[in-house]
Design a protein around this motif. Structure first.
Motif, PDB file in Angstrom:
ATOM      1  N   LYS A   1      17.940  82.285  24.293  1.00  0.00           N
ATOM      2  CA  LYS A   1      17.642  81.829  25.851  1.00  0.00           C
ATOM      3  C   LYS A   1      18.786  82.099  26.778  1.00  0.00           C
TER       4      LYS A   1
ATOM      5  N   SER B   1      15.335  79.093  39.057  1.00  0.00           N
ATOM      6  CA  SER B   1      15.228  80.372  38.737  1.00  0.00           C
ATOM      7  C   SER B   1      13.921  81.008  38.764  1.00  0.00           C
ATOM      8  N   ALA B   2      12.972  79.923  38.790  1.00  0.00           N
ATOM      9  CA  ALA B   2      11.471  80.458  38.737  1.00  0.00           C
ATOM     10  C   ALA B   2      11.313  80.951  40.480  1.00  0.00           C
ATOM     11  N   ALA B   3      11.891  80.164  41.145  1.00  0.00           N
ATOM     12  CA  ALA B   3      11.994  80.503  42.839  1.00  0.00           C
ATOM     13  C   ALA B   3      12.679  81.842  42.993  1.00  0.00           C
ATOM     14  N   ASP B   4      13.695  82.145  42.212  1.00  0.00           N
ATOM     15  CA  ASP B   4      14.526  83.218  42.647  1.00  0.00           C
ATOM     16  C   ASP B   4      15.073  83.853  41.417  1.00  0.00           C
ATOM     17  N   PRO B   5      14.410  84.687  40.551  1.00  0.00           N
ATOM     18  CA  PRO B   5      14.444  85.203  39.277  1.00  0.00           C
ATOM     19  C   PRO B   5      15.591  86.165  39.085  1.00  0.00           C
TER      20      PRO B   5
ATOM     21  N   GLU C   1      16.015  75.880  35.721  1.00  0.00           N
ATOM     22  CA  GLU C   1      14.834  76.344  35.528  1.00  0.00           C
ATOM     23  C   GLU C   1      13.916  76.458  36.750  1.00  0.00           C
ATOM     24  N   ARG C   2      13.733  75.665  37.513  1.00  0.00           N
ATOM     25  CA  ARG C   2      13.083  75.635  38.699  1.00  0.00           C
ATOM     26  C   ARG C   2      13.629  76.231  39.660  1.00  0.00           C
TER      27      ARG C   2
END
Length: 137
Positions: A80, A55-59, A52-53
């Motif tokens: 999800k 993915s937040a940086a590179d969605p 999740e971390r």
């Protein structure tokens, strides 16, 4: 633009041999130690934190989204998981991925395969048979 990524089989975590775990090269060192190992071992809660971390940086990283979808599916969060797989399939960038069984496929095809596996419930652990002993951590 395409590049190869490492893919591992989730033999221990899913009933279907060859279910993919994809590691984007940019995260290879971190993900292989922090996310992939727990994901392969079926400890999706540990893998979700890292994924999740990242993915937040590179969605828009399709390989990362596929792994995130697998972790969500293993955790029983099918909605999800479906969203992550659909986002991976819709990414503008299509990357070539090598799977553990030696095949090479593109990220969109792998995301569509993951959606079908999710619909069939193949990411859920196989139920224990009556009288079967299980090892717990």
């Amino acid at each position: 633009m395409s590049f190869a990524a490492l893919a591992l089989a989730l033999v221990a975590a899913t009933p279907l041999p060859g279910a993919p775990v994809v590691v984007p090269p940019a995260m290879l060192a971190e993900a292989s130690e922090l996310a992939v190992q727990p994901l392969v071992a079926g400890r999706s809660d540990q893998a979700l934190v890292t994924l999740e971390r990242a993915s937040a940086a590179d969605p828009q990283d399709p390989a990362l989204l596929i792994n995130l979808g697998i972790a969500y599916a293993q955790a029983g969060e099918d909605a999800k998981a479906r969203a992550a797989f659909e986002n991976a399939a819709a990414c503008d960038e299509v990357i070539e991925l090598d799977t553990a069984d030696g095949q090479t496929t593109d990220s969109r095809r792998l995301a569509r395969k993951a959606l079908k596996m999710l619909a069939r419930g193949e990411f859920r652990p196989a139920p224990a048979r009556a009288g079967q002993l299980t090892l717990r951590d």
